[in-house]
Structures are given as C-alpha cells and as structure tokens.
Design a protein around this motif. Structure first.
Motif, short mmCIF file in Angstrom:
data_model
loop_
_atom_site.label_atom_id
_atom_site.label_comp_id
_atom_site.label_asym_id
_atom_site.label_seq_id
_atom_site.Cartn_x
_atom_site.Cartn_y
_atom_site.Cartn_z
N LEU A 112 0.89 -0.97 -0.40
CA LEU A 112 -0.02 -0.10 0.24
C LEU A 112 0.89 1.69 -0.10
CD1 LEU A 112 -2.62 1.71 0.24
CD2 LEU A 112 -2.36 1.05 2.49
N ARG A 113 2.32 1.03 0.31
CA ARG A 113 2.91 2.37 0.80
C ARG A 113 3.48 2.47 -0.97
NH1 ARG A 113 7.71 1.88 4.93
NH2 ARG A 113 8.26 3.26 3.65
N VAL A 114 3.73 1.74 -1.52
CA VAL A 114 4.11 2.01 -2.45
C VAL A 114 2.81 1.70 -3.92
CG1 VAL A 114 5.26 0.54 -4.93
CG2 VAL A 114 5.81 0.14 -2.17
N ALA A 115 2.12 2.47 -3.26
CA ALA A 115 0.85 1.68 -4.68
C ALA A 115 0.32 3.26 -4.17
CB ALA A 115 -0.35 0.93 -3.75
N GLU A 116 0.22 3.81 -2.72
CA GLU A 116 -0.20 5.53 -2.90
C GLU A 116 1.20 6.40 -2.99
OE1 GLU A 116 -2.23 5.13 1.17
OE2 GLU A 116 -1.02 5.12 1.50
N ALA A 117 2.14 5.58 -2.86
CA ALA A 117 3.04 7.07 -3.86
C ALA A 117 3.02 6.88 -5.26
CB ALA A 117 4.81 6.31 -2.99
N LEU A 118 3.09 5.22 -5.89
CA LEU A 118 3.05 6.15 -7.27
C LEU A 118 1.73 6.96 -7.68
CD1 LEU A 118 4.15 2.30 -8.17
CD2 LEU A 118 5.04 4.60 -9.05
N VAL A 119 0.43 6.23 -6.95
CA VAL A 119 -1.10 7.30 -7.47
C VAL A 119 -0.24 8.97 -7.20
CG1 VAL A 119 -3.07 8.05 -6.55
CG2 VAL A 119 -2.70 5.01 -6.69
N ALA A 120 0.19 9.19 -6.41
CA ALA A 120 0.97 10.42 -6.05
C ALA A 120 1.61 11.31 -6.85
CB ALA A 120 1.19 10.47 -4.20
N HIS A 121 3.06 10.20 -7.70
CA HIS A 121 3.75 10.90 -8.30
C HIS A 121 4.02 9.42 -9.61
CE1 HIS A 121 5.06 13.68 -5.75
NE2 HIS A 121 4.86 13.44 -4.61
N PRO A 122 2.72 9.17 -10.10
CA PRO A 122 2.67 8.55 -11.65
C PRO A 122 3.55 7.78 -12.06
CG PRO A 122 1.02 10.30 -11.92
CD PRO A 122 1.95 10.37 -10.35
N ALA A 123 5.07 9.43 -12.42
CA ALA A 123 5.80 8.97 -12.96
C ALA A 123 7.08 8.51 -12.18
CB ALA A 123 6.54 10.71 -13.86
N ASP A 124 7.41 8.00 -11.15
CA ASP A 124 8.20 7.75 -10.42
C ASP A 124 8.57 6.22 -11.09
OD1 ASP A 124 9.91 6.00 -8.43
OD2 ASP A 124 8.95 7.35 -6.81
N PRO A 125 9.57 5.96 -11.64
CA PRO A 125 10.35 4.98 -13.09
C PRO A 125 10.80 4.12 -11.71
CG PRO A 125 12.52 6.79 -11.96
CD PRO A 125 10.64 7.43 -11.71
N ARG A 126 10.78 3.80 -10.24
CA ARG A 126 11.70 3.27 -9.33
C ARG A 126 11.29 1.85 -9.79
NH1 ARG A 126 11.71 6.16 -3.75
NH2 ARG A 126 10.31 7.46 -4.55
N SER A 127 12.62 0.82 -9.76
CA SER A 127 11.67 -0.45 -10.17
C SER A 127 10.98 -1.11 -8.71
CB SER A 127 12.95 -1.37 -10.62
OG SER A 127 14.36 -1.37 -9.32
N LEU A 128 10.61 -2.80 -8.76
CA LEU A 128 10.20 -3.56 -7.39
C LEU A 128 11.64 -3.12 -6.22
CD1 LEU A 128 8.00 -5.95 -8.46
CD2 LEU A 128 7.33 -3.55 -7.06
N ASP A 129 12.52 -3.59 -7.34
CA ASP A 129 13.44 -4.13 -6.41
C ASP A 129 13.86 -2.76 -5.15
OD1 ASP A 129 14.63 -6.22 -6.81
OD2 ASP A 129 15.83 -6.22 -8.64
N GLU A 130 13.87 -1.68 -6.16
CA GLU A 130 14.06 -0.02 -5.13
C GLU A 130 12.77 -0.11 -4.40
OE1 GLU A 130 16.66 2.59 -8.61
OE2 GLU A 130 13.88 1.85 -8.58
N TRP A 131 11.93 -0.21 -4.54
CA TRP A 131 10.61 -0.37 -3.74
C TRP A 131 10.62 -1.11 -2.69
CZ3 TRP A 131 8.21 4.28 -3.63
CH2 TRP A 131 7.73 5.26 -4.89
N GLY A 132 11.14 -1.99 -3.24
CA GLY A 132 11.66 -3.24 -1.70
C GLY A 132 12.23 -2.68 -0.38
N ARG A 133 13.13 -2.11 -1.77
CA ARG A 133 14.31 -1.52 -0.40
C ARG A 133 13.87 -0.65 0.43
NH1 ARG A 133 18.20 -2.87 -4.43
NH2 ARG A 133 18.02 -0.80 -5.50
N LEU A 134 12.81 0.17 0.01
CA LEU A 134 12.13 1.47 0.50
C LEU A 134 10.92 1.03 1.40
CD1 LEU A 134 11.72 4.31 0.91
CD2 LEU A 134 10.26 4.47 -0.40
N VAL A 135 10.65 -0.07 1.38
CA VAL A 135 9.20 -0.30 2.14
C VAL A 135 9.58 -1.95 3.11
CG1 VAL A 135 7.83 0.23 0.73
CG2 VAL A 135 8.12 -1.98 0.37
N GLY A 136 11.26 -2.01 2.72
CA GLY A 136 11.33 -3.73 3.61
C GLY A 136 10.91 -4.67 3.48
N ALA A 137 10.35 -4.87 2.04
CA ALA A 137 9.88 -6.30 0.92
C ALA A 137 11.39 -6.56 0.27
CB ALA A 137 8.58 -5.92 1.01
N SER A 138 11.36 -7.72 -0.31
CA SER A 138 11.47 -8.61 -0.98
C SER A 138 10.33 -8.14 -3.23
CB SER A 138 12.26 -9.81 -1.41
OG SER A 138 10.84 -10.23 -2.12
#
Length: 271
Positions: free
Chosen positions: A166-192
C-alpha cells in the motif's frame, strides 16, 4: 425533497439528517466548489443523483469500481448507493438530485451518461436561473429524456491491503511518473521485489506493471481534463512519448483519449 449534509459541502438531498424539503420542483441541482484534494467520504442519498463536473474532473468510487468523469460524462447513482466523490484538482460539481417517486428513470445500478450541449445547458439553466413553477416543471420533465447511457470502460486502480504494498501504491498514485523498480521500492518498504509482486497480484488482481500502467493512465485523464497538451500529459505520468501513452490508453479502454473525452459531445437526444 429531503436534504442530507455532505461533509464540507452544501446540503444535498439524501437520507439521514433530513430537514424540510425543497418546494421548487421534482428535482434539485446543487453546485459544489471542490478545491484540489476535496473528498466527500462514503455516503448515500435517498434521492437519485447525477454527478457531473461542469469544470475539472470528478472521481466517483462505488465498491471496487472507480469512474473518472470529465465534463462530457456524468454518473447516474441510484438512491441508496454508497459512494465517495473526490477531485484531485479544482472542479465544479453540479449534482442533480431526483426523488425516486418522481423519477421516470429506473436504472438499478451506476450508469455513465453522455453530457452533450443540450443536457449541459439544461442542468446549468436549472441550477442558475430563477424559474416560475410552470417553466421549471417543463424543464425538469425534459432532463430524464437526455440521460443517454454510453459505454465507457473505467480505469480501475484497486489498492492493495498489505501495508508495504500500500505504501508503494500510494506513492505511485501521488507521483505516477516515479520510475523506481520493484527492487528499489522493496528496499524502501522492507520487502523483496518478489514479495511485492506477489502482493500486488494477489490483492489487486493485477501484475505490478499493469497496476502502475493503470495508475498512470488515470492520472493522465485528470491532466487532460484541464486541457494540458498530450505531450505534457504523457511526460507528467511517466511516458517518454505521447504515442506510447495513447497506445497504453487504447489497450486498457478500447479507445483513444480523444474518443474518451468526446463520448458525450454533440449528443442531445434521448435513450
């Protein structure tokens, strides 16, 4: 007609909290100035509602479904249907309310209708013009005949329930052009990346890639509703070219952005 207060807005016809009714006729049109970020939380009305943005764009959520409504489209919401209404950017909502006992419209579920020139002017006339009972009754009688359903594929962006996804989804709804990959998002939210991919698939029914595409397209609709150039819209929501944005939009909805926005234009007839 009974009235029900929506949070942060003028009273609107509805159920609980009712006060003595409006004697002007069988329907009522009310204006709601909606600054960017305004949201009317889940509520319902005892009256049928036609939700329309005279300017800007509305988003109406009913259950798992979400409709983004430019000024060429409105949503018929049957009485007793719980819904939320929001505007990410400034909008003017003009809502038409009809008591079920006076309404010839019998659609049981939410229905998108075209807002052509005649319906647009009629709603504005009923909202802004002081009318005597006779002329008002004749104008009200015309409105149901102009509610022409149109086929519009909604761009659904279901949200995951897991806190990390949900943290990833809310961030992308707010900033849809964010190009970060799932690996990068995972490091941010604590999940693979694998865990996030599994959560998006299980909890939204979409792969992460398709979910992000839909989030970008829905954001694009909101930008196009304020007449931003297509090239600027594409770049704002993460596409390198307008052609790639149009191709993705057509793949998801079956029509181009221009056809989506022109769905109600030039239509003034009945069903």
């Amino acid at each position: 007609m009974s009235l029900n207060r929506q949070p942060g807005a003028e009273p609107a016809p509805g159920g609980k909290g009712a006060v003595p009714g409006d004697s002007r006729g069988a329907l009522r049109v009310m204006n709601f100035e909606m600054p960017g970020g305004r949201r009317f939380e889940r509520h319902e009305h005892s009256a049928h509602q036609l939700a329309w943005a005279a300017a800007g764009t509305l988003t109406v959520d009913i259950g798992a479904h979400s409709w983004v409504l430019p000024p060429t489209l409105a949503l018929w919401i049957p009485a007793g249907t719980p819904h939320t209404t929001s505007a990410t950017r400034p909008a003017l909502m003009r809502s038409v309310y009809l008591l079920p006992r006076h309404s010839p419209v019998r659609r049981p579920g939410p229905t998108v209708v075209a807002v052509g020139p005649l319906l647009r002017e009629l709603i504005t006339h009923l909202a802004d013009t002081p009318l005597e009972p006779g002329p008002r009754a004749r104008a009200e009688a015309l409105l149901p005949d102009l509610l022409r359903p149109v086929e519009v594929t909604t761009i659904e962006v279901p949200m995951p329930r897991d806190e990390r996804a949900l943290r990833v989804a809310e961030a992308l709804v707010a900033h849809p052009a964010d190009p970060r990959s799932l690996d990068e998002w995972g490091r941010l939210v604590g999940a693979s990346a694998r865990t996030l991919a599994r959560l998006f698939s299980a909890e939204t029914g979409l792969s992460f890639g398709r979910w992000r595409t839909r989030a970008r397209l829905r954001a694009g609709l909101e930008h196009m509703a304020v007449n931003r150039p297509l090239t600027a819209v594409a770049h704002r929501v993460g596409y390198t070219s307008p052609s790639s944005f149009v191709a993705a939009f057509r793949h998801e909805t079956g029509r181009t952005p221009g056809a989506y926005f022109s769905a109600g234009q030039g239509q003034g007839g009945g069903d």
